[in-house]
Design a protein around this motif. Structure first.
Motif: not given
Length: 340
Positions: A315-340
């Protein structure tokens, strides 16, 4: 007029791209060699069983008395060609890692900054950390073929990064021009790479627990599409060894990941005026941290030390991958610039 492009070394950037592609190619070659090592382990183990059976059968016959002085009987099966190829795989990984690290270094020289300021560079550094953790944790000869399962997600992530997330060498946006970029992002990237190795080990552990016994029984008899898969499962190291490998990686990566989150909070305070704002990236990072804390607790709790704890780690492994791709590339937020 002075522009950001004037600070980019195009030649070094080109070398970095070439080395990145070279590293992927070498990693794929090493992965195939390690898979050949697993196939070689199968043929060698079957040959050993046949030798043992022959020795037991001949012990009751006249041949057992044939012990001519000075005559040496070769009772050891010769190493197969596939095993020899597998033995080459470990140094090949180091060759790929050298090209990979050279790609990161030349990228940094080209842009004159820490080379992890966008999604492409972050994935490259994370994958390099994953390979380093893999070659260290799996350095024992018996465990080295498991690097094939580490190199599989690494090559996939690098291919995705180079094909769809590639960013031309360029200066970072003003918000990332801070010494915290070198500290926070590097720590998160390295710890993520180590935790990815742990996730792979736990996935293999669950596979071994579920199908290991069946695979060993079917090794000599099963044919068809599933036969190669069952043979690979049969020659994955024991479940206990995989569980220990996963645990050791989390013991190292978990506090490092926590330190990275703390450094990010300090950077957030200096950049945005608050330590924590429940930004999507911050939220999922905190969830991942809690999951890994729960894994360490479960690992030390009676009744949770085996399969249940492994599922928590996955589950932690999935959370890391989710954070890496979905959060960085799909969800907008303060970390959205530069894909980070």
């Amino acid at each position: 007029m002075n522009t950001g492009a004037e600070h980019i070394d195009a030649t070094m950037a080109r070398y970095s791209d070439l080395l990145f592609g070279t590293a992927i190619t070498i990693y794929v070659l090493a992965m195939l060699l390690f898979l050949a090592a697993l196939a070689g382990a199968r043929s060698r183990r079957l040959a050993s069983k046949e030798l043992v059976g022959a020795a037991v059968g001949s012990a009751a016959g006249p041949a057992a008395a044939d012990r001519t002085p000075g005559k040496i009987t070769d009772s050891t099966a010769r190493r197969s060609f596939s095993e020899k190829l597998g033995a080459m795989a470990y140094p090949v990984v180091f060759l790929g890692l050298a090209a990979h690290l050279a790609s990161i270094i030349t990228r940094g020289i080209a842009v004159d900054r820490p080379p992890w300021g966008n999604m492409y560079e972050f994935i490259s550094l994370t994958c390099a950390a994953c390979v380093v953790a893999g070659v260290v944790v799996l350095r024992k000869p018996a465990n080295r073929p498991l690097l094939s399962f580490v190199l599989l997600p690494v090559t996939l992530l690098m291919f995705i990064g180079g094909r769809w997330l590639y960013t031309q060498a360029a200066p970072v946006v003003p918000a990332l021009k801070s010494y915290w970029l070198a500290i926070h992002v590097s720590i998160i990237s390295i710890s993520s790479g180590v935790l990815l190795v742990s996730g792979v080990a736990s996935v293999l552990y669950l596979v071994k627990m579920q199908w290991g016994a069946k695979a060993e029984e079917a090794e000599r008899t099963q044919t068809g599409f599933m036969a190669p898969v069952m043979r690979l499962v049969a020659h994955i190291p024991g479940a206990d060894a995989l569980d220990r490998l996963a645990y050791k990686c989390v013991v190292f990566g978990f506090p490092l990941f926590g330190l990275g989150v703390i450094c990010g909070a300090i950077w957030a305070e200096s950049a945005w005026g608050r330590f924590w704002g429940w930004d999507p990236k911050e939220t999922v990072s905190f969830i991942a941290w809690v999951i890994y804390a729960a894994y360490l607790h479960a690992r030390a709790t009676a009744g949770w030390r085996s399969t249940a704890a492994a599922w928590v780690n996955v589950a932690g492994f999935v959370a890391l991958l989710f954070n890496l791709f979905i959060i960085n590339l799909v969800v907008s937020g303060l970390h959205s610039y530069a894909g980070l």
